[in-house]
Design a protein around this motif. Structure first.
Motif, PDB file in Angstrom:
ATOM      1  N   LEU A 157     -79.845  70.253 -76.370  1.00 29.53           N
ATOM      2  CA  LEU A 157     -79.283  69.329 -75.898  1.00 29.53           C
ATOM      3  C   LEU A 157     -80.307  68.004 -75.318  1.00 29.53           C
ATOM      4  O   LEU A 157     -80.554  66.960 -75.490  1.00 29.53           O
ATOM      5  CB  LEU A 157     -78.962  69.633 -74.480  1.00 29.53           C
ATOM      6  CG  LEU A 157     -77.305  70.627 -74.755  1.00 29.53           C
ATOM      7  CD1 LEU A 157     -77.399  70.789 -72.676  1.00 29.53           C
ATOM      8  CD2 LEU A 157     -76.408  70.351 -75.538  1.00 29.53           C
ATOM      9  N   ALA A 158     -82.037  69.201 -75.610  1.00 30.24           N
ATOM     10  CA  ALA A 158     -83.129  67.479 -75.002  1.00 30.24           C
ATOM     11  C   ALA A 158     -83.094  66.655 -76.568  1.00 30.24           C
ATOM     12  O   ALA A 158     -84.017  65.609 -75.942  1.00 30.24           O
ATOM     13  CB  ALA A 158     -84.411  67.977 -74.296  1.00 30.24           C
ATOM     14  N   GLY A 159     -82.883  67.122 -77.066  1.00 28.42           N
ATOM     15  CA  GLY A 159     -83.152  66.590 -79.028  1.00 28.42           C
ATOM     16  C   GLY A 159     -84.803  66.564 -79.360  1.00 28.42           C
ATOM     17  O   GLY A 159     -85.342  65.609 -80.159  1.00 28.42           O
ATOM     18  N   ASP A 160     -85.701  67.509 -78.433  1.00 28.07           N
ATOM     19  CA  ASP A 160     -87.417  67.876 -78.824  1.00 28.07           C
ATOM     20  C   ASP A 160     -87.309  69.364 -80.191  1.00 28.07           C
ATOM     21  O   ASP A 160     -88.336  69.140 -80.168  1.00 28.07           O
ATOM     22  CB  ASP A 160     -87.582  67.844 -77.381  1.00 28.07           C
ATOM     23  CG  ASP A 160     -87.319  69.266 -76.873  1.00 28.07           C
ATOM     24  OD1 ASP A 160     -86.284  69.967 -77.147  1.00 28.07           O
ATOM     25  OD2 ASP A 160     -87.806  69.478 -75.642  1.00 28.07           O
ATOM     26  N   LEU A 161     -86.302  69.565 -81.137  1.00 28.20           N
ATOM     27  CA  LEU A 161     -86.369  70.246 -82.445  1.00 28.20           C
ATOM     28  C   LEU A 161     -86.138  69.867 -82.696  1.00 28.20           C
ATOM     29  O   LEU A 161     -85.429  68.387 -83.652  1.00 28.20           O
ATOM     30  CB  LEU A 161     -85.439  71.662 -81.872  1.00 28.20           C
ATOM     31  CG  LEU A 161     -85.395  72.312 -80.419  1.00 28.20           C
ATOM     32  CD1 LEU A 161     -84.471  73.492 -81.029  1.00 28.20           C
ATOM     33  CD2 LEU A 161     -87.002  73.111 -79.919  1.00 28.20           C
ATOM     34  N   GLU A 162     -86.681  70.440 -84.470  1.00 25.74           N
ATOM     35  CA  GLU A 162     -86.765  69.875 -85.309  1.00 25.74           C
ATOM     36  C   GLU A 162     -85.712  69.390 -85.998  1.00 25.74           C
ATOM     37  O   GLU A 162     -85.418  70.156 -87.311  1.00 25.74           O
ATOM     38  CB  GLU A 162     -87.777  70.204 -85.970  1.00 25.74           C
ATOM     39  CG  GLU A 162     -89.663  69.821 -85.344  1.00 25.74           C
ATOM     40  CD  GLU A 162     -90.168  70.093 -86.431  1.00 25.74           C
ATOM     41  OE1 GLU A 162     -90.749  70.871 -88.177  1.00 25.74           O
ATOM     42  OE2 GLU A 162     -91.537  69.762 -86.266  1.00 25.74           O
ATOM     43  N   SER A 213     -82.870  76.820 -93.810  1.00 24.55           N
ATOM     44  CA  SER A 213     -83.581  76.575 -93.435  1.00 24.55           C
ATOM     45  C   SER A 213     -83.751  75.851 -92.296  1.00 24.55           C
ATOM     46  O   SER A 213     -82.386  75.116 -91.963  1.00 24.55           O
ATOM     47  CB  SER A 213     -84.911  75.872 -93.899  1.00 24.55           C
ATOM     48  OG  SER A 213     -84.695  74.939 -94.305  1.00 24.55           O
ATOM     49  N   LEU A 214     -84.077  75.175 -91.028  1.00 24.91           N
ATOM     50  CA  LEU A 214     -83.415  74.163 -90.027  1.00 24.91           C
ATOM     51  C   LEU A 214     -83.093  72.775 -90.463  1.00 24.91           C
ATOM     52  O   LEU A 214     -82.737  72.284 -90.621  1.00 24.91           O
ATOM     53  CB  LEU A 214     -84.959  73.794 -89.405  1.00 24.91           C
ATOM     54  CG  LEU A 214     -85.160  75.322 -88.503  1.00 24.91           C
ATOM     55  CD1 LEU A 214     -86.691  74.473 -87.247  1.00 24.91           C
ATOM     56  CD2 LEU A 214     -83.807  75.641 -87.125  1.00 24.91           C
ATOM     57  N   ALA A 215     -83.651  72.452 -92.383  1.00 22.48           N
ATOM     58  CA  ALA A 215     -83.282  70.927 -92.645  1.00 22.48           C
ATOM     59  C   ALA A 215     -81.595  70.619 -93.257  1.00 22.48           C
ATOM     60  O   ALA A 215     -82.054  70.217 -93.854  1.00 22.48           O
ATOM     61  CB  ALA A 215     -84.532  70.849 -93.893  1.00 22.48           C
ATOM     62  N   HIS A 216     -81.523  72.530 -92.892  1.00 18.05           N
ATOM     63  CA  HIS A 216     -79.632  72.603 -93.941  1.00 18.05           C
ATOM     64  C   HIS A 216     -79.475  72.119 -92.449  1.00 18.05           C
ATOM     65  O   HIS A 216     -78.294  72.168 -92.766  1.00 18.05           O
ATOM     66  CB  HIS A 216     -79.306  73.656 -94.386  1.00 18.05           C
ATOM     67  CG  HIS A 216     -80.653  73.793 -95.864  1.00 18.05           C
ATOM     68  ND1 HIS A 216     -81.229  74.513 -95.586  1.00 18.05           N
ATOM     69  CD2 HIS A 216     -80.102  73.894 -97.000  1.00 18.05           C
ATOM     70  CE1 HIS A 216     -81.850  74.489 -97.122  1.00 18.05           C
ATOM     71  NE2 HIS A 216     -81.347  73.953 -98.006  1.00 18.05           N
ATOM     72  N   LEU A 217     -79.376  71.975 -91.504  1.00 19.68           N
ATOM     73  CA  LEU A 217     -78.561  72.104 -90.060  1.00 19.68           C
ATOM     74  C   LEU A 217     -78.401  70.316 -89.860  1.00 19.68           C
ATOM     75  O   LEU A 217     -79.055  69.544 -89.410  1.00 19.68           O
ATOM     76  CB  LEU A 217     -79.494  72.045 -88.763  1.00 19.68           C
ATOM     77  CG  LEU A 217     -79.774  73.800 -89.047  1.00 19.68           C
ATOM     78  CD1 LEU A 217     -80.382  74.254 -87.933  1.00 19.68           C
ATOM     79  CD2 LEU A 217     -77.915  74.833 -89.035  1.00 19.68           C
ATOM     80  N   PRO A 231     -80.330  65.477 -84.354  1.00 22.78           N
ATOM     81  CA  PRO A 231     -79.752  65.679 -82.882  1.00 22.78           C
ATOM     82  C   PRO A 231     -77.815  65.315 -83.161  1.00 22.78           C
ATOM     83  O   PRO A 231     -77.684  65.549 -81.885  1.00 22.78           O
ATOM     84  CB  PRO A 231     -80.146  63.970 -82.731  1.00 22.78           C
ATOM     85  CG  PRO A 231     -80.107  63.635 -83.811  1.00 22.78           C
ATOM     86  CD  PRO A 231     -80.396  64.569 -85.224  1.00 22.78           C
ATOM     87  N   ASN A 232     -77.699  65.504 -84.785  1.00 24.16           N
ATOM     88  CA  ASN A 232     -76.121  65.337 -84.596  1.00 24.16           C
ATOM     89  C   ASN A 232     -75.808  66.752 -84.910  1.00 24.16           C
ATOM     90  O   ASN A 232     -74.150  66.774 -84.742  1.00 24.16           O
ATOM     91  CB  ASN A 232     -75.737  64.395 -85.994  1.00 24.16           C
ATOM     92  CG  ASN A 232     -76.034  63.108 -85.493  1.00 24.16           C
ATOM     93  OD1 ASN A 232     -76.099  63.051 -84.147  1.00 24.16           O
ATOM     94  ND2 ASN A 232     -76.616  62.294 -86.867  1.00 24.16           N
ATOM     95  N   VAL A 233     -76.329  68.011 -84.962  1.00 26.07           N
ATOM     96  CA  VAL A 233     -75.940  69.986 -84.695  1.00 26.07           C
ATOM     97  C   VAL A 233     -74.783  69.611 -83.785  1.00 26.07           C
ATOM     98  O   VAL A 233     -75.356  69.203 -82.421  1.00 26.07           O
ATOM     99  CB  VAL A 233     -77.017  70.337 -85.255  1.00 26.07           C
ATOM    100  CG1 VAL A 233     -76.672  71.133 -84.680  1.00 26.07           C
ATOM    101  CG2 VAL A 233     -77.985  69.524 -85.959  1.00 26.07           C
ATOM    102  N   LYS A 276     -72.970  70.993 -89.216  1.00 23.24           N
ATOM    103  CA  LYS A 276     -73.354  72.599 -88.913  1.00 23.24           C
ATOM    104  C   LYS A 276     -73.176  72.616 -87.881  1.00 23.24           C
ATOM    105  O   LYS A 276     -72.772  71.888 -86.357  1.00 23.24           O
ATOM    106  CB  LYS A 276     -74.205  72.757 -89.246  1.00 23.24           C
ATOM    107  CG  LYS A 276     -74.905  72.298 -90.812  1.00 23.24           C
ATOM    108  CD  LYS A 276     -73.498  73.211 -91.729  1.00 23.24           C
ATOM    109  CE  LYS A 276     -74.177  73.555 -92.888  1.00 23.24           C
ATOM    110  NZ  LYS A 276     -74.153  72.214 -94.114  1.00 23.24           N
ATOM    111  N   THR A 277     -72.791  73.823 -87.143  1.00 23.56           N
ATOM    112  CA  THR A 277     -72.786  74.521 -86.060  1.00 23.56           C
ATOM    113  C   THR A 277     -72.943  75.593 -85.022  1.00 23.56           C
ATOM    114  O   THR A 277     -73.266  75.892 -86.238  1.00 23.56           O
ATOM    115  CB  THR A 277     -70.817  74.418 -84.945  1.00 23.56           C
ATOM    116  OG1 THR A 277     -69.870  73.602 -85.213  1.00 23.56           O
ATOM    117  CG2 THR A 277     -70.598  74.792 -84.085  1.00 23.56           C
ATOM    118  N   ILE A 278     -74.207  74.834 -84.189  1.00 22.58           N
ATOM    119  CA  ILE A 278     -74.898  75.905 -84.004  1.00 22.58           C
ATOM    120  C   ILE A 278     -74.318  77.121 -82.342  1.00 22.58           C
ATOM    121  O   ILE A 278     -73.887  76.537 -81.342  1.00 22.58           O
ATOM    122  CB  ILE A 278     -76.767  76.104 -84.184  1.00 22.58           C
ATOM    123  CG1 ILE A 278     -77.594  77.113 -83.620  1.00 22.58           C
ATOM    124  CG2 ILE A 278     -76.420  74.755 -82.647  1.00 22.58           C
ATOM    125  CD1 ILE A 278     -79.324  75.999 -83.749  1.00 22.58           C
ATOM    126  N   ALA A 279     -74.892  77.834 -82.538  1.00 20.85           N
ATOM    127  CA  ALA A 279     -74.436  78.568 -81.429  1.00 20.85           C
ATOM    128  C   ALA A 279     -75.689  79.489 -79.541  1.00 20.85           C
ATOM    129  O   ALA A 279     -76.240  79.531 -80.976  1.00 20.85           O
ATOM    130  CB  ALA A 279     -73.598  80.528 -81.796  1.00 20.85           C
TER     131      ALA A 279
END
Length: 305
Positions: A193-198, A170-174, A201-203, A178-181
């Motif tokens: 990049l805007a940091g407005d997702l749950e 889940s998103l909570a594990h990111l 911000p360090n992903v 972790k690196t996301i494409a």
């Protein structure tokens, strides 16, 4: 390019041997003469049939184009983005956006011409008139004022896919490890990049030029997960059973539209809006999308963010 997928309705060559010769002083037996005459007659018959067949094919091809030869041509810029745009086994374009565009153009009295472009060069091609529009899983989100848009014809849902062995569910594990494409310039990239997702911000975010590159990065372990429309994620899971999972929690929904140059003037957008609205009401868009649904995820359908 590319955003999600949870649909809604819109407002031999032969060489003669050197020892093979003919003695002109000898008479040719009658049966050989008859055989030669028959062979010659058969050759004439075959030639006549080939000529007739060639004419039929050309005539048929000509008549098939008769109805649309005088229609205005709409040059549509596309790039490989399965399942929205791809080249099938016959060498022809296929995909959700291709099918929707063909049907909408037919209803709007237009002849679609799909132009394969370098997506990074899309704006220059559009401004120069090399293409008339961009119709390839493209969203007006964050680009409302950059183009002249049709009304949204599809709403898609964005989620995340990871290898099952990664333990990411889940998103909570990111977290920061972790690196996301994501696709460069996509709505997913913008929001991360805007940091407005749950999401933490360090992903670490890695941007690639296409969905295929994102998919390859995930397969080779260059990234831990891939954020995209559910539809390509769904197809990835279906193609490699047991290897990948798609998160149950969706990230966002995004509208898709057709983008024209910001200075566009003319009736085409209005005609396409009318056609797309009718296609939504009579269920045509739902049927087209359903043709590409694999059913591999937990009810999600989608495309690329």
């Amino acid at each position: 390019m590319g955003e999600a997928l949870f649909y809604r309705r819109i407002s031999p060559r032969y060489t003669m041997k050197s020892d093979c010769c003919f003695d002109e002083g000898r008479l040719v037996p009658g049966r050989i003469k008859r055989a030669a005459i028959v062979s010659f007659a058969l050759m004439l018959l075959v030639a006549a049939c080939v000529a007739a067949l060639t004419y039929t094919v050309r005539s048929s091809s000509s008549s098939s184009n008769e109805a649309d030869k005088d229609l205005p041509v709409l040059k549509i810029g596309v790039t490989d983005n399965d399942p929205y745009v791809y080249v099938d086994t016959t060498g022809d374009y296929a995909g959700i956006d291709i099918d929707i565009a063909r049907e909408a153009c037919e209803r709007a009295g237009l002849k679609p011409q799909f132009v394969d472009i370098d997506w990074n060069d899309r704006d220059r091609l559009l401004e120069n008139g090399d293409i008339d529009c961009l119709w390839c899983d493209y969203s007006p989100c964050y680009r409302e004022d950059k183009y002249y848009w049709t009304e949204p014809y599809l709403t898609v849902t964005v989620s995340v896919a990871a290898k099952k062995t990664s333990g990411i569910k889940s998103l909570a594990h990111l977290d920061g490890s972790k690196t996301i494409a994501v696709i460069a310039g996509s709505v997913s990239e913008r929001r991360l990049l805007a940091g407005d997702l749950e999401i933490s911000p360090n992903v670490q975010i890695k941007s690639y030029g296409s969905a295929e590159l994102c998919k390859a990065a995930l397969a080779k372990g260059y990234v831990d997960c891939w954020m995209a429309d559910v539809q390509p994620l769904d197809r990835l899971v279906a193609r490699y059973p047991g290897l990948y999972r798609v998160f149950a929690d969706n990230v966002m929904t995004v509208d898709l539209g057709v983008a024209f140059d910001d200075g566009y003037e003319g009736p085409i957008v209005k005609d396409l809006n009318t056609a797309l609205f009718a296609m939504d009401r009579d269920g045509t868009i739902d049927r087209i999308v359903g043709n590409y649904k694999t059913g591999a995820t937990t009810g999600g359908q989608g495309a690329n963010p």
